[in-house]
Design a protein around this motif. Structure first.
Motif, PDB file in Angstrom:
ATOM      1  N   SER A  64      -1.520-107.287  52.237  1.00  0.00           N
ATOM      2  CA  SER A  64      -2.839-106.401  51.899  1.00  0.00           C
ATOM      3  C   SER A  64      -3.038-105.561  53.309  1.00  0.00           C
ATOM      4  O   SER A  64      -2.680-105.763  54.285  1.00  0.00           O
ATOM      5  N   LYS A  65      -3.442-104.390  53.053  1.00  0.00           N
ATOM      6  CA  LYS A  65      -3.762-103.365  54.209  1.00  0.00           C
ATOM      7  C   LYS A  65      -4.815-104.132  54.922  1.00  0.00           C
ATOM      8  O   LYS A  65      -4.679-103.934  56.040  1.00  0.00           O
ATOM      9  N   GLY A  75      -3.845-106.195  58.039  1.00  0.00           N
ATOM     10  CA  GLY A  75      -3.516-105.565  59.301  1.00  0.00           C
ATOM     11  C   GLY A  75      -4.454-105.344  60.311  1.00  0.00           C
ATOM     12  O   GLY A  75      -4.247-104.742  61.475  1.00  0.00           O
ATOM     13  N   GLU A  76      -5.709-105.499  59.879  1.00  0.00           N
ATOM     14  CA  GLU A  76      -6.619-105.313  61.135  1.00  0.00           C
ATOM     15  C   GLU A  76      -6.820-106.224  62.113  1.00  0.00           C
ATOM     16  O   GLU A  76      -6.956-107.352  61.919  1.00  0.00           O
ATOM     17  N   LEU A 110       4.154-106.425  60.327  1.00  0.00           N
ATOM     18  CA  LEU A 110       3.551-105.505  59.531  1.00  0.00           C
ATOM     19  C   LEU A 110       4.379-104.180  59.526  1.00  0.00           C
ATOM     20  O   LEU A 110       3.603-103.194  59.136  1.00  0.00           O
ATOM     21  N   TRP A 144       5.122-101.744  57.054  1.00  0.00           N
ATOM     22  CA  TRP A 144       4.034-101.661  55.742  1.00  0.00           C
ATOM     23  C   TRP A 144       3.407-103.001  55.894  1.00  0.00           C
ATOM     24  O   TRP A 144       4.264-103.920  55.847  1.00  0.00           O
ATOM     25  N   PRO A 145       2.118-103.253  55.903  1.00  0.00           N
ATOM     26  CA  PRO A 145       1.476-102.178  55.735  1.00  0.00           C
ATOM     27  C   PRO A 145       0.832-101.562  57.048  1.00  0.00           C
ATOM     28  O   PRO A 145      -0.216-100.913  57.091  1.00  0.00           O
ATOM     29  N   SER A 146       1.190-102.058  58.037  1.00  0.00           N
ATOM     30  CA  SER A 146       0.932-101.803  59.681  1.00  0.00           C
ATOM     31  C   SER A 146      -0.112-102.541  60.119  1.00  0.00           C
ATOM     32  O   SER A 146      -1.098-102.759  59.485  1.00  0.00           O
ATOM     33  N   TYR A 192      -3.418-102.298  62.569  1.00  0.00           N
ATOM     34  CA  TYR A 192      -4.456-101.292  63.204  1.00  0.00           C
ATOM     35  C   TYR A 192      -5.733-101.630  63.808  1.00  0.00           C
ATOM     36  O   TYR A 192      -5.868-102.884  63.583  1.00  0.00           O
ATOM     37  N   LYS A 206      -2.994 -96.898  64.524  1.00  0.00           N
ATOM     38  CA  LYS A 206      -1.918 -98.205  64.183  1.00  0.00           C
ATOM     39  C   LYS A 206      -1.229 -98.399  65.580  1.00  0.00           C
ATOM     40  O   LYS A 206      -0.776 -97.514  66.216  1.00  0.00           O
TER      41      LYS A 206
END
Length: 311
Positions: free
Chosen positions: A205-206, A209-210, A227, A230-232, A234, A243
C-alpha cells in the motif's frame, strides 16, 4: 499438453510467452476483467489479455472464478493442465481438480517463505540474500501446495523491487516448461512444504512507504529499494512529499545530538540524514511536483541546511 493459462499482470506475460512458443497448445487464457485506468477512467485490458489477443488465444474474464457459470466454460477447453501466474483470485476445488495434471502455480519466492501477494518486494525489504521462483502444485490453501521445482536467484546488493521483478519474471517460463515435461514423463517428485517455516508477504500500500526515521538506516534503505518503483518510499520536506529512490548506509562512529530525520551533512552530491541507528546518505530523490533526479541536481536548485528536518 492442452494448457489453460490464468494470469493478470506484467509478471505473468513472460511465462505465457514461453508457453506460446513451446510445443504445448495454449487453448485459453483466463484473466481479470478490464479495469478503469488513469484520469479518464477508460477500461483497459490486463497485460496478459493483450498478449493472448496478440496470439489469437480465446480469453475468459470472469468477475469471480467461483461463479457457477464459469466452470462449464472452462470445461469446454478440456485442459490437461492449468498454469496460474499472479492471477489474483483463489481457485475453487472444482477448478483445481479439473485438469489431468492439476493446476501449477509459478510463485516468485522460495516457498514456504513469502506466501501471498507481494513476495518480490518483501524479499528486498526483508533483506533476503536469496530469492527465486517455485513451481507449486496448487491446493485449496494460499500458496500451500507441494513444491515441484525451484530456481534460486542471489540478490544484488542494490537490488530493487523493480529489478528483482524483471529477473524473476524471466525465470518462470523455462522452469514451468521443465515441470510440464517431467509431469508428462511421470518423473515429478512433489515435496510437501515445511508449513511451520512459512512467512507472509502482505499486499503493498502507499502508506507502507512512509519512512520512520527512528528505525535503523539499514531497514530504511531496504524499504527504499523494495518499494522502487511502486509504491515508493517517501518523507516530507518543508511540507512537500519527498520520494527517496536511492540511498546508502553510513556507519555512525559517534553519537550526534541530531534527532531522527534531521539532516546532519550536506555535500555536493549527497546529504546525510540521522536515523535511529547509523546514517542514511541520500543519492537520488524526487520532490513533489518535480522529476526524479540525483541529489547533486536537486541541491543545485534547493537550499538545504543541516537544520532541515525530514518528517
Amino acid at each position: 499438453m492442452r494448457v489453460v493459462f490464468m494470469g493478470t499482470p506484467d509478471f505473468a506475460v513472460p511465462t505465457l510467452a514461453a508457453l506460446l512458443e513451446s510445443r504445448h497448445e495454449v487453448v485459453g487464457v483466463v484473466t481479470q476483467p478490464d479495469r478503469p485506468k488513469g484520469r479518464s477512467g477508460k477500461l483497459h485490458p490486463s497485460p496478459v489479455k493483450e498478449k493472448a489477443l496478440e496470439a489469437d488465444v480465446p480469453v475468459l474474464q470472469p468477475e469471480k472464478v467461483k461463479d457457477p457459470a464459469f466452470l462449464p466454460e472452462l470445461e469446454k477447453l478440456v485442459p490437461d493442465v492449468i498454469v496460474v501466474v499472479a492471477f489474483g483470485q483463489i481457485l475453487p476445488e472444482s477448478v483445481l481438480n479439473l485438469p489431468k495434471y492439476g493446476c501449477m502455480n509459478v510463485h516468485a519466492s522460495l516457498l514456504p517463505k513469502l506466501r501471498g501477494a507481494a513476495p518480490i518486494q518483501w524479499s528486498v525489504i526483508d533483506g533476503d540474500k536469496e530469492s527465486g521462483v517455485t513451481i507449486m502444485q496448487m491446493d485449496k490453501g494460499l500458496d500451500t501446495g507441494d513444491i515441484l521445482l525451484v530456481e534460486k536467484y542471489t540478490l544484488d546488493p542494490k537490488e530493487t523491487g523493480g529489478s528483482l521483478f524483471d529477473k524473476l519474471s524471466g525465470l518462470g517460463g523455462p522452469l514451468l516448461l521443465q515441470a510440464l515435461e517431467q509431469a508428462e514423463q511421470g518423473t515429478l517428485s512433489p515435496v510437501p512444504q515445511e508449513h511451520e517455516k512459512h512467512t507472509y508477504a502482505k499486499m503493498l500500500s502507499k502508506a507502507l512507504g512512509e519512512i520512520d526515521f527512528t528505525k535503523d538506516a539499514i531497514v530504511i534503505e531496504r524499504l527504499i529499494r523494495g518499494l522502487n518503483p511502486w509504491p515508493s518510499a517517501y518523507t516530507h520536506l518543508d511540507g512537500k512529499m519527498l520520494k527517496l529512490w536511492d540511498a546508502d548506509v553510513k556507519a555512525q562512529e559517534q553519537t550526534l545530538a541530531a534527532k531522527p530525520g534531521q539532516i546532519v551533512e550536506v555535500g555536493k552530491d549527497y546529504f546525510t540524514v540521522q536515523t535511529g541507528r547509523d546514517l542514511l546518505v541520500i543519492r537520488s530523490l524526487q520532490l513533489e511536483g518535480k522529476k526524479r533526479m540525483d541529489t547533486e541536481a536537486f541541491l543545485r536548485g534547493y537550499s538545504l541546511t543541516e537544520e532541515s528536518i525530514l518528517s
